[in-house]
Design an enzyme around this catalytic site. Structure first.
Site, PDB file in Angstrom:
ATOM      1  N   ARG A 126       0.867  -1.178   0.000  1.00 49.08           N
ATOM      2  CA  ARG A 126       0.000   0.000   0.000  1.00 49.08           C
ATOM      3  C   ARG A 126       0.904   1.228   0.000  1.00 49.08           C
ATOM      4  O   ARG A 126       2.114   1.113   0.120  1.00 49.08           O
ATOM      5  CB  ARG A 126      -1.028  -0.006   1.134  1.00 49.08           C
ATOM      6  CG  ARG A 126      -0.675  -0.656   2.430  1.00 49.08           C
ATOM      7  CD  ARG A 126       0.423   0.012   3.218  1.00 49.08           C
ATOM      8  NE  ARG A 126       0.188   1.429   3.364  1.00 49.08           N
ATOM      9  CZ  ARG A 126       1.103   2.322   3.647  1.00 49.08           C
ATOM     10  NH1 ARG A 126       2.369   1.957   3.792  1.00 49.08           N
ATOM     11  NH2 ARG A 126       0.817   3.590   3.769  1.00 49.08           N
ATOM     12  N   GLY A 127       0.267   2.400  -0.137  1.00 46.32           N
ATOM     13  CA  GLY A 127       1.052   3.616  -0.331  1.00 46.32           C
ATOM     14  C   GLY A 127       1.145   3.856  -1.834  1.00 46.32           C
ATOM     15  O   GLY A 127       1.498   2.945  -2.596  1.00 46.32           O
ATOM     16  N   ALA A 128       0.800   5.093  -2.254  1.00 44.46           N
ATOM     17  CA  ALA A 128       0.627   5.353  -3.690  1.00 44.46           C
ATOM     18  C   ALA A 128       1.833   4.966  -4.556  1.00 44.46           C
ATOM     19  O   ALA A 128       1.677   4.229  -5.546  1.00 44.46           O
ATOM     20  CB  ALA A 128       0.256   6.822  -3.887  1.00 44.46           C
ATOM     21  N   ARG A 138      -7.222  -0.645  -6.874  1.00 43.79           N
ATOM     22  CA  ARG A 138      -7.573   0.426  -5.924  1.00 43.79           C
ATOM     23  C   ARG A 138      -7.795   1.701  -6.738  1.00 43.79           C
ATOM     24  O   ARG A 138      -7.043   1.971  -7.673  1.00 43.79           O
ATOM     25  CB  ARG A 138      -6.479   0.646  -4.863  1.00 43.79           C
ATOM     26  CG  ARG A 138      -6.444  -0.476  -3.817  1.00 43.79           C
ATOM     27  CD  ARG A 138      -5.561  -0.132  -2.646  1.00 43.79           C
ATOM     28  NE  ARG A 138      -6.226   0.738  -1.683  1.00 43.79           N
ATOM     29  CZ  ARG A 138      -5.605   1.302  -0.650  1.00 43.79           C
ATOM     30  NH1 ARG A 138      -4.308   1.115  -0.462  1.00 43.79           N
ATOM     31  NH2 ARG A 138      -6.264   2.064   0.190  1.00 43.79           N
ATOM     32  N   GLN A 162      -1.935   2.384   9.900  1.00 46.73           N
ATOM     33  CA  GLN A 162      -0.656   2.537   9.194  1.00 46.73           C
ATOM     34  C   GLN A 162       0.340   3.335  10.038  1.00 46.73           C
ATOM     35  O   GLN A 162       1.549   3.141   9.939  1.00 46.73           O
ATOM     36  CB  GLN A 162      -0.861   3.255   7.853  1.00 46.73           C
ATOM     37  CG  GLN A 162      -1.566   2.438   6.792  1.00 46.73           C
ATOM     38  CD  GLN A 162      -3.054   2.711   6.775  1.00 46.73           C
ATOM     39  OE1 GLN A 162      -3.651   3.040   7.798  1.00 46.73           O
ATOM     40  NE2 GLN A 162      -3.676   2.577   5.614  1.00 46.73           N
ATOM     41  N   ASP A 194      -2.038  10.768  -2.459  1.00 44.90           N
ATOM     42  CA  ASP A 194      -2.416   9.692  -3.393  1.00 44.90           C
ATOM     43  C   ASP A 194      -2.772  10.226  -4.763  1.00 44.90           C
ATOM     44  O   ASP A 194      -2.706   9.495  -5.762  1.00 44.90           O
ATOM     45  CB  ASP A 194      -3.580   8.886  -2.822  1.00 44.90           C
ATOM     46  CG  ASP A 194      -3.076   7.985  -1.715  1.00 44.90           C
ATOM     47  OD1 ASP A 194      -2.867   8.482  -0.595  1.00 44.90           O
ATOM     48  OD2 ASP A 194      -2.830   6.797  -1.989  1.00 44.90           O
TER      49      ASP A 194
HETATM   50  O1  MRU Z   1      -4.493   3.156   2.164  1.00 41.64           O
HETATM   51  P1  MRU Z   1      -3.023   3.401   2.024  1.00 41.64           P
HETATM   52  O2  MRU Z   1      -2.223   2.877   3.176  1.00 41.64           O
HETATM   53  O3  MRU Z   1      -2.504   2.920   0.680  1.00 41.64           O
HETATM   54  O4  MRU Z   1      -2.885   4.973   2.038  1.00 41.64           O
HETATM   55  C1  MRU Z   1      -1.612   5.544   1.977  1.00 41.64           C
HETATM   56  C2  MRU Z   1      -1.625   7.025   2.051  1.00 41.64           C
HETATM   57  O5  MRU Z   1      -2.651   7.662   2.117  1.00 41.64           O
HETATM   58  C3  MRU Z   1      -0.298   7.711   1.942  1.00 41.64           C
HETATM   59  O6  MRU Z   1      -0.295   8.892   2.687  1.00 41.64           O
HETATM   60  C4  MRU Z   1      -0.024   8.065   0.458  1.00 41.64           C
HETATM   61  O7  MRU Z   1      -0.203   6.925  -0.346  1.00 41.64           O
HETATM   62  C5  MRU Z   1       1.316   8.595   0.262  1.00 41.64           C
HETATM   63  S1  MRU Z   1       2.524   7.320   0.475  1.00 41.64           S
HETATM   64  C6  MRU Z   1       4.026   7.896   0.102  1.00 41.64           C
END
Ligand code: MRU
Length: 339
Positions: free
Chosen positions: A52-54, A86, A187, A228
């Site tokens: 996860r994480g963009a 996603r 997270q 994201d």
């Molecule tokens: O649902 P997630 O854990 O994928 O959400 C992640 C976030 O919102 C982060 O802040 C975003 O992806 C930036 S990660 C460098």
């Protein structure tokens, strides 16, 4: 070919023609990698939050396309399956478009693999550049608050917002670091606390609801978050709870920094109202692990991202430069124009 990142935590490893994904659902209790050998497994791993994480989602999707190409699978079907995993992080679509352009132009699996490995390395380099740029905005002795996990786990390495915190800490600029727990996936509690502890960066966690109070009773200089998807006018989608931190920051005279690579900008969207916001299962809120925490039948609204208007953002830091007081013209100056 092997992915060539050198960060201490590796969310993704490309080794022997397979993708190893550090299963982030198990952290911090267990450090276990899940092996993906086909695009479907990668798509499920993204949907189920293994990765996860963009930026990390984008890199995983790129390797998913490589796996499909190596297997001689239907690349259009793999692309569609990965794209549907996603909805909010635009890095996913950016990565698929970059690989898609190549295979539509006739590139073979080896060429796609080289491109995915390059994207992975570029993300790490971008994070290091953002770390330096973002840290330079932070005066020595500052206190910062971050939300969600934006570290090495969420990226190709180093991190975006957490990368700035890491760089600022190394430069001796930080007096205190706070992070939220980030309900419901935790997270912050599970991942950011784990990364900070590994780096020996002292920090304190707050409950998600404690942000405004923290800003009132203790000095906070910057709220620093990732993104994201960032629209052409600078409106920024990020983990649910980001918007309320931005509102609280403005009310308390705390500055608000967004840190994201150019791959997170979606210049096709004029403003944040067009950003698709993922809604996830009710069970994420009604249960905690295996234990129910709400009465059976509790109705739930579970958006997992929100949009912070550009007017509440003091700076967007990207590898191409710092966009202060973002608006459409300033975003275009640093990122480019749609037409
Ligand atoms: O649902 P997630 O854990 O994928 O959400 C992640 C976030 O919102 C982060 O802040 C975003 O992806 C930036 S990660 C460098």
């Amino acid at each position: 070919m092997t992915s060539a990142t050198s960060a201490s935590v590796q969310a993704l490893l490309w080794r022997d023609a397979a993708l190893q994904l550090l299963d982030q659902r198990l952290l911090p209790a267990q450090e276990r990698y899940l092996e993906a050998r086909d695009a479907g497994t990668v798509a499920r791993a993204i949907a189920d939050m293994v990765v996860r994480g963009a930026p990390a989602i984008g890199i995983a999707a790129a390797y998913g396309m490589v796996l499909a190409a190596r297997a001689g699978a239907d690349l259009a079907a793999a692309e569609a399956q990965l794209a549907a995993s996603r909805p909010t992080a635009v890095n996913l679509h950016w990565a698929l478009a970059r690989l898609g352009r190549l295979w539509r132009a006739g590139a073979d699996a080896e060429r796609l693999e080289a491109e995915a490995v390059r994207m992975h390395a570029e993300d790490l380099a971008a994070n290091r550049a953002m770390g330096r740029l973002g840290a330079s905005l932070i005066k020595p002795g500052s206190s910062v608050l971050t939300h969600c996990n934006t570290g090495a786990l969420a990226t190709g390495g180093h991190g975006t917002a957490l990368g700035v915190i890491r760089s600022a800490w190394q430069e001796g600029r930080l007096a205190a670091v706070y992070h939220t727990e980030t309900r419901p996936w935790l997270q912050g509690a599970r991942l950011t606390a784990w990364e900070l502890a590994r780096e020996e960066i002292p920090a304190q966690m707050i409950a998600d609801g404690a942000g405004a109070h923290l800003m009132k009773v203790r000095r906070i200089d910057w709220v620093i978050v990732g993104a994201d998807r960032i629209a052409a006018n600078g409106d920024t989608a990020n983990k649910i709870g980001t918007y309320q931190l931005a509102v609280a920051a403005r009310a308390h005279g705390v500055r608000f920094m967004v840190v994201a690579p150019a791959s997170t900008f979606d210049l096709q969207l004029a403003g944040g109202e067009a950003i698709p916001i993922e809604e996830r299962d009710a069970g994420e809120l009604t249960a905690f692990g295996a234990s129910a925490v709400a009465p059976a039948g509790t109705r739930v609204y579970n958006p997992v991202f929100d949009v912070t208007p550009a007017a509440l953002i003091d700076a967007i830091v990207c590898e191409r430069g710092v966009i202060e007081k973002p608006d459409a013209a300033r975003v275009a100056e640093v990122i480019g124009r749609t037409s």
